[in-house]
Design a protein around this motif. Structure first.
Motif: not given
Length: 463
Positions: A323-324, A391-393, A397-399, A416-417
């Motif tokens: 969980d990132l 992924l919930d940046p 966003g994550a980039g 991806y959230v």
């Protein structure tokens, strides 16, 4: 209520207004119009309308201008009476000031709001990610009404009011509760907040003398537990003044000061955290730590994420997942339930205070490893064969670099959230360039009467 840049509104003698035919909706809460070849981003209008618009940002050298609709000459059938006077552009400008931000779609019927949001998400994915075919056909934005409605008589999913359990306010020079106008340092005093829950509105913060305070954050959990009011003091504000403000709040409310730059929280009364509930778990969230603001968002998002992963066969007892940008552990706890004691969950969060909350919230789950630090660094330090990543940046966003690292970790799937269609679409494009595809997509209307939406996607390797 987000960050803003200063705009100087023209004086009455300098006001320039134009009659415009309103074109399609665009990302950011406005529609596109044109005047003598120049693009004008118009807020408080609906595609297809003819409006008289007041220019709010119109430098001669600017590539585009900005404007607020102040009179509707030809109305859309989807136009409704705005529910909030302070956010109603026509009414606000009649009184000589711009509307507050935070309810820029309040003049549009809810069903049309959702179709406009779907159009924005579709356009962003087509333009930035070259998505030609969407899972399940066309993009739709779903209304969200969960099980918590009965806990708050002011919450009404049919009207889109009363859903905010967290709110951020500014303070006028006279010490009154207020909010900023869009892209401006101009603060408008408030006497109501229709989007806020009963737990926030019962505090009646607009009746309190807030002199010495620059910003106010409020969290009133949907489960009815003790609310928290955070005060950001102006430089030089004395402790006695802070105590006087706290004394004006109900005794069952926790009060603390906080520094918006460092997130440092100091107790004034009660506790410095709130107790949130979701998906059968309890979560401690300290200070201004992140938590979804719609009362039904946590349940809805957990359901969407675990649904995608479970139905795809990526989440089951024994699975290895991460969980990132995990925050206080909203997704970590239900992921731990799903993988059981034979699986493992790596929970990664960058903010030290929030990561500390996650440790407290997950202390009873031995299959969870909490890691505090940047996602890129933790994944390098703790490589493993992941079945799935969540992924919930943040909004940015994550980039490209993080997306590349996630693909290199070779998980079987990524959920991806995202709360921003533009950064989400950009990242989906990076995934597709790396040989991944969009296998599932849900868009949730977790911010009624605003242009915002939440997206949950399932990404899988095309090979």
């Amino acid at each position: 209520m987000s960050s803003h840049t200063q705009t100087q509104f023209p004086s009455t003698t300098e006001v320039k207004e134009l009659v415009l035919d309103v074109g399609p909706v665009a990302h950011g809460g406005h529609c596109v119009a044109r005047h003598e070849g120049r693009v004008i981003f118009v807020r408080h209008a609906i595609p297809g309308e003819k409006v008289r618009a007041r220019l709010t940002d119109a430098g001669e050298a600017a590539k585009f201008w900005r404007a607020d609709a102040v009179e509707v000459l030809e109305a859309s059938p989807d136009r409704v009476e705005h529910f909030w006077h302070a956010a109603d552009s026509r009414r606000a400008w009649t009184h000589g000031h711009p509307p507050v931000g935070g309810a820029e779609f309040g003049h549009i019927a809810l069903e049309r709001q959702r179709s406009l949001k779907a159009a924005v998400l579709t356009e962003q994915l087509q333009r930035l990610a070259a998505v030609g075919q969407f899972p399940g056909g066309e993009v739709t934005v779903e209304a969200v009404a969960g099980n918590s409605a009965g806990a708050d008589p002011t919450y009404d999913a049919d009207t889109g009011l009363g859903w905010r359990t967290r709110a951020s306010f500014s303070v006028t020079a006279a010490g009154k509760l207020g909010m900023h106008a869009h892209r401006s340092d101009h603060i408008i005093a408030l006497r109501e907040m229709p989007l806020a829950s009963a737990g926030i509105n019962r505090l009646r913060l607009w009746n309190i003398d807030l002199q010495g305070i620059e910003r106010v954050e409020v969290a009133a959990p949907a489960n009815g537990s003790r609310p928290l009011v955070l005060l950001a003091p102006a430089p030089g504000t004395k402790p006695k003044r802070l105590s006087a403000i706290a004394a004006q709040l109900p005794e069952d409310v926790s009060v603390a000061t906080f520094d918006p730059l460092t997130d440092d929280v100091q107790q004034l009364r009660g506790r410095t955290w709130v107790q949130e509930s979701a998906a059968g778990h309890e979560y401690r969230v300290t200070g201004a730590g992140f938590w979804q603001i719609h009362r039904d968002a946590p349940e809805a998002l957990v359901g969407a994420v675990t649904g995608f992963l479970h139905d795809g066969g990526f989440l089951s007892p024994g699975s290895v997942v991460a969980d990132l940008y995990a925050g206080a552990g909203l997704f970590t706890a239900p992921l731990a339930d799903a993988v059981g004691e034979t699986g493992s969950v790596l929970s990664v969060e960058g903010a030290p205070g929030t990561s500390k909350d996650a440790r407290k919230n997950l202390h009873g789950a031995p299959q969870v490893e909490i890691a505090q630090g940047r996602v890129e660094r933790i994944l390098r330090q703790k490589p493993r064969n992941f079945d799935a990543l969540v992924l919930d940046p943040p909004r940015a966003g994550a980039g490209k670099a993080v997306v590349g690292q996630l693909m290199a970790a070779s998980p079987r799937a990524i959920a991806y959230v995202s709360c921003d269609p533009a950064s989400f679409a950009r990242d989906v494009g990076y995934f597709q360039q790396g040989g991944w595809s969009l296998a599932g997509l849900r868009a949730l209307d977790l911010y009624p009467h605003t242009h915002h939406l939440e997206t949950v996607a399932l990404l899988v390797p095309s090979r």
